[in-house]
Design a protein around this motif. Structure first.
Motif, mmCIF file in Angstrom:
data_model
loop_
_atom_site.group_PDB
_atom_site.id
_atom_site.type_symbol
_atom_site.label_atom_id
_atom_site.label_comp_id
_atom_site.label_asym_id
_atom_site.label_seq_id
_atom_site.Cartn_x
_atom_site.Cartn_y
_atom_site.Cartn_z
ATOM 1 N N GLU A 79 0.836 -1.200 0.000
ATOM 2 C CA GLU A 79 0.000 0.000 0.000
ATOM 3 C C GLU A 79 0.872 1.252 0.000
ATOM 4 O OE1 GLU A 79 -3.099 -0.315 -0.567
ATOM 5 O OE2 GLU A 79 -3.135 -2.485 -0.267
ATOM 6 N N ILE A 80 0.399 2.288 -0.682
ATOM 7 C CA ILE A 80 1.110 3.567 -0.759
ATOM 8 C C ILE A 80 0.152 4.680 -0.341
ATOM 9 C CG2 ILE A 80 2.284 5.192 -2.305
ATOM 10 C CD1 ILE A 80 3.097 2.906 -4.055
ATOM 11 N N GLN A 81 0.667 5.634 0.387
ATOM 12 C CA GLN A 81 -0.153 6.754 0.849
ATOM 13 C C GLN A 81 -0.573 7.607 -0.338
ATOM 14 O OE1 GLN A 81 1.714 8.928 3.994
ATOM 15 N NE2 GLN A 81 0.029 10.380 4.239
ATOM 16 N N ARG A 82 -1.841 8.054 -0.338
ATOM 17 C CA ARG A 82 -2.344 8.897 -1.415
ATOM 18 C C ARG A 82 -1.468 10.133 -1.588
ATOM 19 N NH1 ARG A 82 -8.024 7.945 -2.426
ATOM 20 N NH2 ARG A 82 -8.311 5.718 -2.056
ATOM 21 N N GLY A 83 -1.284 10.529 -2.840
ATOM 22 C CA GLY A 83 -0.486 11.720 -3.118
ATOM 23 C C GLY A 83 0.999 11.448 -3.248
ATOM 24 N N THR A 84 1.406 10.202 -2.976
ATOM 25 C CA THR A 84 2.825 9.831 -3.072
ATOM 26 C C THR A 84 3.239 9.647 -4.536
ATOM 27 O OG1 THR A 84 2.693 8.682 -0.953
ATOM 28 C CG2 THR A 84 4.536 8.094 -2.373
ATOM 29 N N LYS A 85 4.473 9.960 -4.841
ATOM 30 C CA LYS A 85 5.036 9.670 -6.150
ATOM 31 C C LYS A 85 6.133 8.613 -5.978
ATOM 32 C CE LYS A 85 2.741 12.528 -8.808
ATOM 33 N NZ LYS A 85 1.796 12.019 -9.825
ATOM 34 N N ILE A 86 6.037 7.518 -6.730
ATOM 35 C CA ILE A 86 7.020 6.442 -6.630
ATOM 36 C C ILE A 86 8.336 6.903 -7.269
ATOM 37 C CG2 ILE A 86 7.593 4.087 -7.381
ATOM 38 C CD1 ILE A 86 4.582 3.479 -7.312
ATOM 39 N N GLU A 87 9.441 6.676 -6.555
ATOM 40 C CA GLU A 87 10.753 7.068 -7.070
ATOM 41 C C GLU A 87 11.611 5.860 -7.481
ATOM 42 O OE1 GLU A 87 12.633 9.653 -4.257
ATOM 43 O OE2 GLU A 87 11.223 11.302 -4.640
ATOM 44 N N ASP A 88 11.089 4.646 -7.249
ATOM 45 C CA ASP A 88 11.835 3.440 -7.636
ATOM 46 C C ASP A 88 11.923 3.338 -9.152
ATOM 47 O OD1 ASP A 88 11.888 1.669 -4.891
ATOM 48 O OD2 ASP A 88 10.075 2.902 -5.068
ATOM 49 N N HIS A 89 12.994 2.716 -9.636
ATOM 50 C CA HIS A 89 13.245 2.662 -11.076
ATOM 51 C C HIS A 89 12.475 1.550 -11.785
ATOM 52 C CE1 HIS A 89 17.015 4.283 -9.166
ATOM 53 N NE2 HIS A 89 16.656 5.277 -9.954
ATOM 54 N N ILE A 90 12.224 0.456 -11.068
ATOM 55 C CA ILE A 90 11.577 -0.720 -11.668
ATOM 56 C C ILE A 90 10.339 -1.082 -10.859
ATOM 57 C CG2 ILE A 90 11.829 -3.186 -12.196
ATOM 58 C CD1 ILE A 90 14.834 -2.696 -12.556
ATOM 59 N N ILE A 91 9.236 -1.326 -11.541
ATOM 60 C CA ILE A 91 8.018 -1.806 -10.889
ATOM 61 C C ILE A 91 7.690 -3.185 -11.443
ATOM 62 C CG2 ILE A 91 5.529 -1.489 -10.639
ATOM 63 C CD1 ILE A 91 5.972 1.490 -10.543
ATOM 64 N N ILE A 92 7.541 -4.152 -10.552
ATOM 65 C CA ILE A 92 7.155 -5.515 -10.924
ATOM 66 C C ILE A 92 5.831 -5.797 -10.224
ATOM 67 C CG2 ILE A 92 7.752 -7.967 -10.796
ATOM 68 C CD1 ILE A 92 10.698 -7.104 -10.708
ATOM 69 N N GLY A 93 4.798 -6.097 -10.978
ATOM 70 C CA GLY A 93 3.504 -6.256 -10.322
ATOM 71 C C GLY A 93 2.478 -6.993 -11.149
ATOM 72 N N THR A 94 1.268 -7.019 -10.616
ATOM 73 C CA THR A 94 0.139 -7.659 -11.279
ATOM 74 C C THR A 94 -0.709 -6.582 -11.962
ATOM 75 O OG1 THR A 94 -0.989 -7.596 -9.135
ATOM 76 C CG2 THR A 94 0.037 -9.671 -9.770
ATOM 77 N N PRO A 95 -1.432 -6.941 -13.032
ATOM 78 C CA PRO A 95 -2.119 -5.916 -13.834
ATOM 79 C C PRO A 95 -3.085 -5.031 -13.056
ATOM 80 C CG PRO A 95 -2.051 -7.993 -15.022
ATOM 81 C CD PRO A 95 -1.523 -8.274 -13.650
ATOM 82 N N GLY A 96 -3.900 -5.630 -12.193
ATOM 83 C CA GLY A 96 -4.896 -4.846 -11.463
ATOM 84 C C GLY A 96 -4.268 -3.797 -10.559
ATOM 85 N N LYS A 97 -3.250 -4.200 -9.821
ATOM 86 C CA LYS A 97 -2.576 -3.283 -8.890
ATOM 87 C C LYS A 97 -1.854 -2.174 -9.654
ATOM 88 C CE LYS A 97 -1.596 -2.817 -4.403
ATOM 89 N NZ LYS A 97 -2.615 -2.789 -3.351
ATOM 90 N N VAL A 98 -1.171 -2.542 -10.747
ATOM 91 C CA VAL A 98 -0.455 -1.543 -11.555
ATOM 92 C C VAL A 98 -1.439 -0.533 -12.142
ATOM 93 C CG1 VAL A 98 0.835 -1.209 -13.714
ATOM 94 C CG2 VAL A 98 1.545 -2.993 -12.087
#
Length: 474
Positions: free
Chosen positions: A197-216
């Motif tokens: 979970e990520i707090q609303r309004g946050t911007k992800i700074e990680d370079h790579i995202i690995i995930g499932t379609p619904g969550k992405v």
């Protein structure tokens, strides 16, 4: 070959087509589920496991590369352009820290699919690819290496997106990426999976995202945690499983629609069926297509026998007699139902044998633990239902026992399942033994049908004759 092109103006039409495919798949799945339920009512047959779970089990059992003699077929838009292949990882001119990570994982030389795929995946300008090969041939390591190579760690936002159909499969890919990048602490990675979970309004700074379609989809479109338009590499893994999972096709299309046209697309699948390629044509424009040609499983190096028994107790006696006489590395015993598998495991354990049982009532995590223990030799006998019939190679397996011969839903001989079952032994060019326990005229007929189908003699074995048993193990 003719190039694969995407008419971007026909997205609505394509999505409508995909929606109907998803509906058809869900109907087929419902029919299959009902058929399995009917089968279970009739004879207690094992229920099916999902394509995603099957793929995960294959990944677990195939840790490390499975050497293959299969040839590779390459299709490309311009057959006259040079096609490069490499014989060493040094030839890729990787960043020193990445090369160190590759060697730390135990990869000494590229596998067949890596030889051809990696120069293309790492080329400039970036090229799109569709690659098909079984689990264990090195395709995950290939696309992970490409993902890591493309990252610009000075830019604090996601540049690489990798989609997997389930939480467990995403974590498997993430583990490969973590190990390969262990000497690159400047590269950051984030899972977009359930429980994260990520707090609303946050911007992800990680370079790579690995995930499932619904969550992405939620993170990118709904909450705008990151910008899909800044993604430079998009990987779709386990595409055949993705297609078999309701809703994932549509979610992938929606994500893909928001990516820049310049984004490098990589599409990986264990199978190469028409539905997979139709999906690929929407996702991947002008790809290089790499296929690992099918290698038909052969019965030539497997000695096949049948043992006459009167009942389940005589079947058990036959197994213990065989196990007591010949030296067995590891064995897999196939049963028709969970009830039989459980009964057999209990009896063998009481008699002091180190056995593991794998059936449909275990959780995914429990199945992983069972397979890990068997692959590492902690248990010498694995008792299972059809969960394990396909795609699992353990080099030490020298004997396969059909405690129950495989039947289809009409109680006729299931020759394809038989081939996949006994193909668990005799792998890697070694000889293997398959023993079929026959306890009725019906099962004798199944045995004869299988023998005729493959044109290979299934020899009679007297399980009470120690000298005869000793000969088959010689």
């Amino acid at each position: 070959m003719s190039s694969v092109k995407v008419d971007w103006g026909k997205y609505a039409e394509e999505q409508e087509k995909l929606a109907s495919q998803v509906t058809a798949l869900s109907i087929e799945r419902e029919i299959a589920t009902n058929n399995v339920a009917d089968s279970k009512r009739d004879n207690g047959a094992e229920e099916q496991i999902s394509p995603a779970e099957k793929s995960l089990l294959q990944k677990i059992i195939r840790k490390g590369l499975v050497e293959t003699t299969k040839d590779i077929e390459v299709q490309r838009k311009d057959p006259s352009s040079p096609l490069y292949s490499i014989k060493s990882f040094e030839a890729l001119h990787l960043k020193a820290e990445l090369l160190r990570g590759v060697y730390a994982m135990g990869f000494n030389a590229p596998s067949k699919i890596q030889e051809t795929a990696l120069p293309t995946l790492l080329a400039d300008p970036p090229q799109n690819m569709i690659a098909q090969s079984q689990s264990g041939t090195g395709k995950t390591a290939a696309f992970v290496l490409a993902m890591l190579s493309r990252v610009d760690s000075s830019k604090p936002y996601p540049q690489v997106l990798c989609l997997s159909p389930t939480y467990e499969l995403a974590v498997q890919t993430g583990e490969v990426a973590s190990k390969m990048s262990q000497f690159c602490p400047e590269i950051n990675m984030k899972y977009a999976v359930r429980g994260e979970e990520i707090q609303r309004g946050t911007k992800i700074e990680d370079h790579i995202i690995i995930g499932t379609p619904g969550k992405v989809l939620d993170w990118a479109i709904k909450f705008k945690f990151f910008d899909l338009n800044k993604i430079i590499v998009f990987v779709l893994d386990e595409a055949d499983v993705m297609i078999a999972t309701q809703g994932h096709q549509d979610q992938c299309i929606r994500i893909h629609k928001s990516l820049p046209r310049t984004c490098q697309m990589m599409f990986f699948s264990a199978t190469y069926e028409a539905a997979v390629m139709e999906f690929a044509e929407i996702i991947v424009p002008n790809p290089l297509i790499i296929r690992l040609l099918r290698e038909e499983e052969s019965l030539d190096n497997i000695k096949q026998y049948y043992v006459r028994c009167k009942n389940i107790d005589e079947k058990y006696t036959a197994i213990t007699n065989i196990y007591g006489v010949i030296t067995i590395g590891q064995a897999i015993i196939f049963c028709h139902t969970r009830k039989t598998a459980s009964w057999l495991a209990d009896n063998m354990t009481k008699d002091g044998h180190a056995v593991a049982i794998l059936s449909g009532d275990l959780t995914v995590q429990q199945r992983i633990e069972v397979l890990d223990r068997f692959r590492n030799g902690l248990e010498k006998v694995l008792i299972t239902t059809n969960v394990l019939a396909r795609g699992i190679d353990v080099e030490q397996v020298t004997i396969v026992v059909n405690f129950d011969l495989p039947m289809d839903q009409n109680r006729k001989a299931d020759c394809e399942t038989y081939l996949h079952r006994i193909g668990r032994t005799g792998r890697f060019g070694k000889s293997g033994i398959a023993i079929n326990l026959v306890d009725s005229e019906q099962s004798m007929q199944l045995c004869k049908t299988i023998e005729e189908h493959f044109g290979k003699k299934i020899h009679y074995l007297d399980a009470e004759d120690a000298d005869e048993i000793e000969k088959i193990g010689a």
